[in-house]
Design an enzyme around this catalytic site. Structure first.
Site, PDB file in Angstrom:
ATOM      1  N   CYS A 119     -51.935  19.522 -25.412  1.00 41.06           N
ATOM      2  CA  CYS A 119     -51.685  18.736 -26.619  1.00 41.06           C
ATOM      3  C   CYS A 119     -50.243  18.906 -27.049  1.00 41.06           C
ATOM      4  O   CYS A 119     -49.790  20.018 -27.271  1.00 41.06           O
ATOM      5  CB  CYS A 119     -52.625  19.178 -27.736  1.00 41.06           C
ATOM      6  SG  CYS A 119     -52.201  18.518 -29.349  1.00 41.06           S
ATOM      7  N   PHE A 256     -61.425   1.267 -21.803  1.00 36.06           N
ATOM      8  CA  PHE A 256     -62.803   0.939 -21.390  1.00 36.06           C
ATOM      9  C   PHE A 256     -62.830   0.262 -20.020  1.00 36.06           C
ATOM     10  O   PHE A 256     -63.534  -0.733 -19.814  1.00 36.06           O
ATOM     11  CB  PHE A 256     -63.485   0.053 -22.429  1.00 36.06           C
ATOM     12  CG  PHE A 256     -63.812   0.770 -23.702  1.00 36.06           C
ATOM     13  CD1 PHE A 256     -64.715   1.817 -23.723  1.00 36.06           C
ATOM     14  CD2 PHE A 256     -63.208   0.394 -24.900  1.00 36.06           C
ATOM     15  CE1 PHE A 256     -65.015   2.480 -24.905  1.00 36.06           C
ATOM     16  CE2 PHE A 256     -63.505   1.048 -26.087  1.00 36.06           C
ATOM     17  CZ  PHE A 256     -64.410   2.099 -26.090  1.00 36.06           C
ATOM     18  N   ALA A 257     -62.035   0.806 -19.093  1.00 36.91           N
ATOM     19  CA  ALA A 257     -62.003   0.250 -17.736  1.00 36.91           C
ATOM     20  C   ALA A 257     -63.287   0.637 -17.015  1.00 36.91           C
ATOM     21  O   ALA A 257     -63.477   1.777 -16.618  1.00 36.91           O
ATOM     22  CB  ALA A 257     -60.784   0.771 -16.988  1.00 36.91           C
ATOM     23  N   ARG A 261     -65.386  -5.018 -16.494  1.00 40.01           N
ATOM     24  CA  ARG A 261     -64.907  -5.186 -17.864  1.00 40.01           C
ATOM     25  C   ARG A 261     -63.703  -4.288 -18.131  1.00 40.01           C
ATOM     26  O   ARG A 261     -63.453  -3.314 -17.426  1.00 40.01           O
ATOM     27  CB  ARG A 261     -65.993  -4.866 -18.878  1.00 40.01           C
ATOM     28  CG  ARG A 261     -66.439  -3.410 -18.900  1.00 40.01           C
ATOM     29  CD  ARG A 261     -66.991  -3.008 -20.272  1.00 40.01           C
ATOM     30  NE  ARG A 261     -65.947  -3.030 -21.288  1.00 40.01           N
ATOM     31  CZ  ARG A 261     -66.161  -2.658 -22.556  1.00 40.01           C
ATOM     32  NH1 ARG A 261     -67.374  -2.290 -22.944  1.00 40.01           N
ATOM     33  NH2 ARG A 261     -65.183  -2.681 -23.431  1.00 40.01           N
TER      34      ARG A 261
END
Length: 273
Positions: A119, A256-257, A261
């Protein structure tokens, strides 16, 4: 070296549960499992430790190069004169010989990032350091989104660590024909991307995009843009800040591969279907 450590389940007095329907009872069997190795890795610039991160201990020279580029520690790969990966007490040191100009700038940043898992905001002293003012990306590529399903299959098949352990993230670089050119894996999604960006730094002519097995965080957008890559595709969603940054950097961001879609957040001009 094989960085996958094998432990017998019996050693830890645990059992891998395996459901079997037999006389309405549940049976259990002892089983050997592969566990992904996770070790502390210190990035040491010109003899001074800069950060310690938990990583999968492979492709660490790529990690050092990618992290240095994405964090703005160096401006170009030639700013690093040498990288040595050295076993240390309970971990690994990656010793990086840095150009004096870059080292002076690094010391001025006064960042202490110990204990990170990838991070970028942890240890940053000023909020201004979080949001990097990068120039907008040029539009030099186009990708046929109909090829994405084949890319996802290639990505899955190439994840050796992921298939053996089920506990790693992956980042892959694809050319515009949808061919996988490189894949890097790590227990940390940001580290997997850093490793891939380190590989890409040695392939200046490579045109294509990055596909990751995680969500698209703001830092992944920032790292990708900082290395001049115009498109980032993620299997999961993007965060709001990631989308805002992608718009600012004019990076194509897709989430959202999945089979059949995808969600285009920004930069649809680089896509056709």
């Amino acid at each position: 070296m094989n960085w996958i450590t094998k432990f017998t389940v019996d050693f830890f007095c645990k059992l891998t549960k395996k459901q079997q329907i037999k006389n309405k009872t549940t049976t259990y069997e002892a089983k050997q499992e592969n566990l992904a190795t996770e070790v502390p890795v210190a990035l040491v610039y010109n003899g001074i430790s800069h950060t310690v991160m938990m990583c999968s201990p492979e492709n660490l020279a790529d990690f050092a190069m990618g992290f240095s580029l994405a964090e703005g520690i160096i401006d170009k790969p030639s700013d690093i004169y040498g990288i040595d990966v050295v076993p240390a007490c309970q971990g690994i040191e990656v010793q990086i010989e840095l150009a004096t100009r870059c080292f002076v700038r690094l010391k001025a940043q006064r960042r202490t990032l110990a204990g990170r898992t990838g991070c970028g905001i942890c240890g940053t002293e000023q909020l201004q350091q979080v949001h990097k003012n990068l120039p907008p990306l040029e539009r030099t590529i186009q990708f046929d989104l109909n090829r994405l399903d084949a890319c996802l299959i290639q990505l899955q098949q190439a994840q050796v660590l992921g298939q053996q352990t089920g506990s790693t993230h992956a980042a892959g670089f694809f050319d515009l024909a949808g061919n996988l050119l490189c894949l890097r894996e790590d227990v940390g999604r940001h580290v997997a991307l850093d490793k891939l960006l380190g590989w890409h730094a040695k392939q200046p002519a490579a045109k294509g995009f990055v596909l990751v097995t995680s969500r698209a965080s703001y830092e992944m957008v920032q790292k990708t843009a900082a290395c001049g890559i115009e498109m980032l595709i993620a299997i999961s969603a993007a965060t709001e800040l990631a989308v805002n940054m992608a718009e600012q950097y004019q990076l194509t961001l897709v989430g959202f591969a999945r089979e059949g879609r995808a969600t285009i957040y920004t930069g649809k001009e680089r896509l056709f279907f």
